[in-house]
Scaffold this motif. Structure first.
Motif, PDB file in Angstrom:
ATOM      1  N   GLU A 266       0.799  -1.225   0.000  1.00 34.08           N
ATOM      2  CA  GLU A 266       0.000   0.000   0.000  1.00 34.08           C
ATOM      3  C   GLU A 266       0.833   1.277   0.000  1.00 34.08           C
ATOM      4  O   GLU A 266       0.290   2.366  -0.104  1.00 34.08           O
ATOM      5  N   ARG A 267       2.141   1.168   0.152  1.00 32.13           N
ATOM      6  CA  ARG A 267       2.943   2.372   0.318  1.00 32.13           C
ATOM      7  C   ARG A 267       3.187   3.088  -1.008  1.00 32.13           C
ATOM      8  O   ARG A 267       3.368   2.459  -2.034  1.00 32.13           O
ATOM      9  N   GLY A 268       3.190   4.396  -0.940  1.00 30.69           N
ATOM     10  CA  GLY A 268       3.489   5.184  -2.129  1.00 30.69           C
ATOM     11  C   GLY A 268       2.263   5.462  -2.975  1.00 30.69           C
ATOM     12  O   GLY A 268       1.135   5.278  -2.545  1.00 30.69           O
ATOM     13  N   SER A 269       2.522   5.884  -4.183  1.00 33.73           N
ATOM     14  CA  SER A 269       1.476   6.390  -5.055  1.00 33.73           C
ATOM     15  C   SER A 269       0.738   5.245  -5.765  1.00 33.73           C
ATOM     16  O   SER A 269       1.353   4.267  -6.183  1.00 33.73           O
ATOM     17  N   ARG A 270      -0.577   5.391  -5.897  1.00 33.47           N
ATOM     18  CA  ARG A 270      -1.400   4.280  -6.384  1.00 33.47           C
ATOM     19  C   ARG A 270      -1.119   3.887  -7.832  1.00 33.47           C
ATOM     20  O   ARG A 270      -1.020   2.708  -8.155  1.00 33.47           O
ATOM     21  N   GLU A 271      -1.016   4.857  -8.724  1.00 33.52           N
ATOM     22  CA  GLU A 271      -0.790   4.495 -10.125  1.00 33.52           C
ATOM     23  C   GLU A 271       0.644   3.977 -10.331  1.00 33.52           C
ATOM     24  O   GLU A 271       0.874   3.124 -11.178  1.00 33.52           O
ATOM     25  N   TYR A 272       1.592   4.517  -9.565  1.00 31.30           N
ATOM     26  CA  TYR A 272       2.943   3.959  -9.657  1.00 31.30           C
ATOM     27  C   TYR A 272       2.927   2.505  -9.186  1.00 31.30           C
ATOM     28  O   TYR A 272       3.617   1.646  -9.754  1.00 31.30           O
ATOM     29  N   ASN A 273       2.111   2.220  -8.175  1.00 28.22           N
ATOM     30  CA  ASN A 273       1.998   0.841  -7.706  1.00 28.22           C
ATOM     31  C   ASN A 273       1.342  -0.073  -8.739  1.00 28.22           C
ATOM     32  O   ASN A 273       1.637  -1.267  -8.802  1.00 28.22           O
TER      33      ASN A 273
ATOM     34  N   THR B 124       4.432   6.912 -15.735  1.00 30.08           N
ATOM     35  CA  THR B 124       2.990   6.959 -15.440  1.00 30.08           C
ATOM     36  C   THR B 124       2.628   8.259 -14.727  1.00 30.08           C
ATOM     37  O   THR B 124       3.479   9.113 -14.501  1.00 30.08           O
ATOM     38  N   GLU B 125       1.358   8.407 -14.385  1.00 27.91           N
ATOM     39  CA  GLU B 125       0.848   9.544 -13.617  1.00 27.91           C
ATOM     40  C   GLU B 125       1.093  10.866 -14.329  1.00 27.91           C
ATOM     41  O   GLU B 125       1.542  11.842 -13.722  1.00 27.91           O
TER      42      GLU B 125
ATOM     43  N   TYR C 190      12.207   9.187  -3.508  1.00 32.59           N
ATOM     44  CA  TYR C 190      10.872   8.796  -4.002  1.00 32.59           C
ATOM     45  C   TYR C 190      10.029  10.051  -4.174  1.00 32.59           C
ATOM     46  O   TYR C 190       9.648  10.706  -3.205  1.00 32.59           O
TER      47      TYR C 190
ATOM     48  N   TYR D  53       5.693   8.515   3.644  1.00 31.31           N
ATOM     49  CA  TYR D  53       5.203   9.034   2.367  1.00 31.31           C
ATOM     50  C   TYR D  53       4.328  10.242   2.669  1.00 31.31           C
ATOM     51  O   TYR D  53       3.292  10.115   3.326  1.00 31.31           O
TER      52      TYR D  53
END
Lengths: 173, 437
Positions: A109-116, B296-297, B338, B361
């Motif tokens: 779950e850590r970090g950004s959703r789309e990067y995940n 991405t993003e 990051y 984060y």
């Protein structure tokens, strides 16, 4: 022959499990075992005498074959032990062109959703590449990444995160 | 205009103030001001009403709540008021200067038809003994709340020099655990949590909502059928079109400033995530990046010239930008290991991102010109920053426990608040553009 039968039966079970899991969006965190638990092809040993025996081959594909492959943090490299498991899945696909798999990549779950989503896809692709090298056909393999959207384990701790960084190999027929 | 030095002098660290606001659409919305500045005393006098039945909405209460939630104002209690004028003619400035109040809002609602009202308000400067702004707006029962938010926007702008964003909306995704699995919902509410509407629900994940510039449509990612695809849904009609369902990943949509194009991430069969731009009407895509890393993003600069995106081409995720016309990407962030999910402020001056800050984060903003990075949030898993259309406030998701909740913070980090709602896991808030009236 017996190994083939076992394979078909266990595939059927795996397919059932895959179907069942479609009704329940959250995957079961337990690994689904794949293949026979009692040593695949030694069960045809006929110990009744010296006459009609069979040779027992060394079979690297015997034993448990798990369907969940785990990854390190922020990594999409297969761990060495897992590469062999994935290769066995790949050989099964190569030997049976009727089989299809969907590789579902996940992230913690850590970090950004789309990067995940990207990390999950890269993990699924790492698995796919090994399968292709083993002779599986590209048409047999679909990939999807759910990123952090479908955790196998809830909780914000190392244990849960480790369980969630994974690729699930799902036989779809 | 705001004087930064004075504002900073009055910084009050971690003052925890809980204000319970009751509303019609929801039982309660809790707003904790977790960090704030000294709040200016003002008065919002209950509005007068002329009409058949009672006043359909307590307009003064909506205005007062808006100003309170901004974290910059402390409206005094009605019981403390020495007079309750409903127009400037009845104002006695002495009654307000005794109370130490800086500014007073008075007004009245007049019924002009069966479902027609006129809302008048005036804002007075107590010290200068003068009117700062006065305005009259037509309304119906259905638009009365928005008219009240608009009045609050005008008052806020007069008093702070910053455009108000009370008449705006927020879209977000919720996930609830149900007996038969998880239910994902795409929701839209007013920025104060009122008027919550479900836009779409699914047993498969919903991700990455993005507003169209006219705030009439939302693009989002849906995993219906075990694969990702991108939809654009019109809010009023509920109609939706599938605009991208290519093999592999279809993700991270964001509208161009002119609303004609969508930047998105496509992965293809071999999973090489790259930034593409889709012409929504022609349904043609052009590829902007080709690197074998995760790209991405994507999100547009407000002038439409650049697309900022996340890439791990240097090893870990960092933010890059590429000309919207194509070309060689250039790296934008260098601080930390990051940095992901870039979002430009509507004025183009600041870049918000998810930044790994000593193991946490967090939401950070970088000044585009000066390049310095300011960490704004204090959680350990903060994500999805989104600027309000005035570029002064951001909303984001944080995870204090098992469930995600929304927080907002001013771009200078001085005022932070939590918006708690319900039992579901809330994530991916996106602030709407300014609404057309």
């Amino acid at each position: 022959m017996s190994q083939y039968k076992l394979l078909v039966v266990s595939l059927f079970l795996v397919t059932l499990a895959a179907c069942a899991s479609q009704d329940i969006p959250d995957p079961d965190p337990m690994d689904t075992t794949y293949g026979s638990e009692d040593g695949a092809n030694t069960d045809s040993m006929d110990g009744s005498g010296l006459g009609d025996g069979e040779f027992v081959d060394y079979d690297p594909d015997a034993g448990e074959l798990t369907n969940t492959i785990y990854f390190d943090f922020d990594s999409y490299e297969l761990r060495p032990d897992d590469a062999e498991i994935v290769a066995r899945h790949g050989r099964q696909l190569a030997e049976n062109s009727r089989l299809n798999v969907r590789l579902e990549g996940h992230a913690d779950e850590r970090g950004s959703r789309e990067y995940n989503i990207g990390l999950g896809e890269r993990r699924a692709q790492a698995v796919r590449r090994v399968m292709l090298i083993q002779g599986a056909s590209a048409s047999q393999i679909a990939t999807v990444s759910f990123g952090e959207e479908r955790p196998a384990a809830f909780g914000s701790n190392e244990d849960a995160w480790a369980q969630n960084r994974r690729v699930e190999v799902k036989y779809t027929n | 205009m705001r004087n930064e030095a004075i504002v900073r002098k009055f910084l009050v660290n971690t003052c925890l103030i809980s204000i319970m606001l009751t509303g019609a659409a929801r039982a309660e919305l809790t707003i904790e001001i977790t960090e704030g500045i000294k709040r200016r005393p003002i008065a919002v006098v209950p509005f007068g009403f002329e009409g058949a039945a009672g006043m359909p909405l307590n307009v003064a209460e909506v205005i007062s709540s808006d100003l309170t939630r901004s974290g910059r104002f402390a409206p005094i209690a009605e019981d403390d008021m020495l007079q309750k004028p409903t127009s400037g003619l009845e104002m006695d400035f002495d009654d307000w200067s005794i109370l130490g109040v800086e500014a007073v809002v008075v007004g009245r609602v007049t019924q002009t038809g069966e479902n027609a009202y006129s809302v008048q308000f005036q804002l007075f400067d107590v010290f200068g003994r003068d009117q700062l702004v006065g305005y009259r707006m037509p309304a119906s029962r259905g638009t009365l709340r928005r008219v009240a938010h608009r009045a609050a926007d005008m008052i806020y702008e007069k008093l702070t020099g910053i455009k108000g964003v009370f008449d705006t909306k927020v879209a977000y995704v919720t996930a609830e655990q149900r007996a038969n699995g998880r239910l994902y919902s795409l929701m839209v509410s007013d920025q104060d949590g009122e008027n919550e509407h479900k836009i779409m629900e699914s047993n498969d994940p919903i991700m990455s909502p993005a507003w169209s510039p006219d705030s009439r449509r939302l693009a989002y990612v849906s995993f219906e059928g075990h694969r990702s695809s991108i939809f654009i849904q019109t809010l009023r009609s509920g109609n939706r079109i599938q605009v991208s369902s290519k093999p592999g990943i279809n993700g991270a949509p964001a509208f161009s400033p002119d609303g004609r194009e969508l930047v998105l991430t496509l992965g293809g069969l071999d999973g090489n995530l790259d930034i593409h731009v889709l012409d929504i009407n022609k349904r043609e895509t052009r590829r902007l990046t080709t690197h074998r890393s995760i790209d991405t993003e994507g999100s547009w600069s407000p002038d439409g010239r650049y697309i900022y995106f996340t890439s791990d081409r240097s090893g870990g995720p960092q933010i890059y930008r590429v000309s919207a016309a194509g070309g060689t990407p250039e790296r934008v962030t260098f601080e930390g290991s990051y940095n992901a999910r870039p979002r430009l402020s509507p004025d183009g001056e600041k870049l918000a991102m998810v930044h790994l800050d000593r193991g946490n984060y967090r939401i950070a903003v970088m000044d585009i010109k000066r390049k310095d990075l300011l960490v704004l949030s204090a959680g350990s898993q903060d994500e999805s920053p989104s600027f309000a259309p005035n570029s002064d406030i951001l909303i984001y998701a944080t995870r204090p426990g098992r469930n995600g909740v929304l927080e907002s913070v001013t771009a200078d980090g001085l005022i932070r608040q939590r918006l708690a709602s319900g039992q579901s896991d809330v994530r991916e808030p996106v602030w709407s553009p300014f609404q057309r009236f």
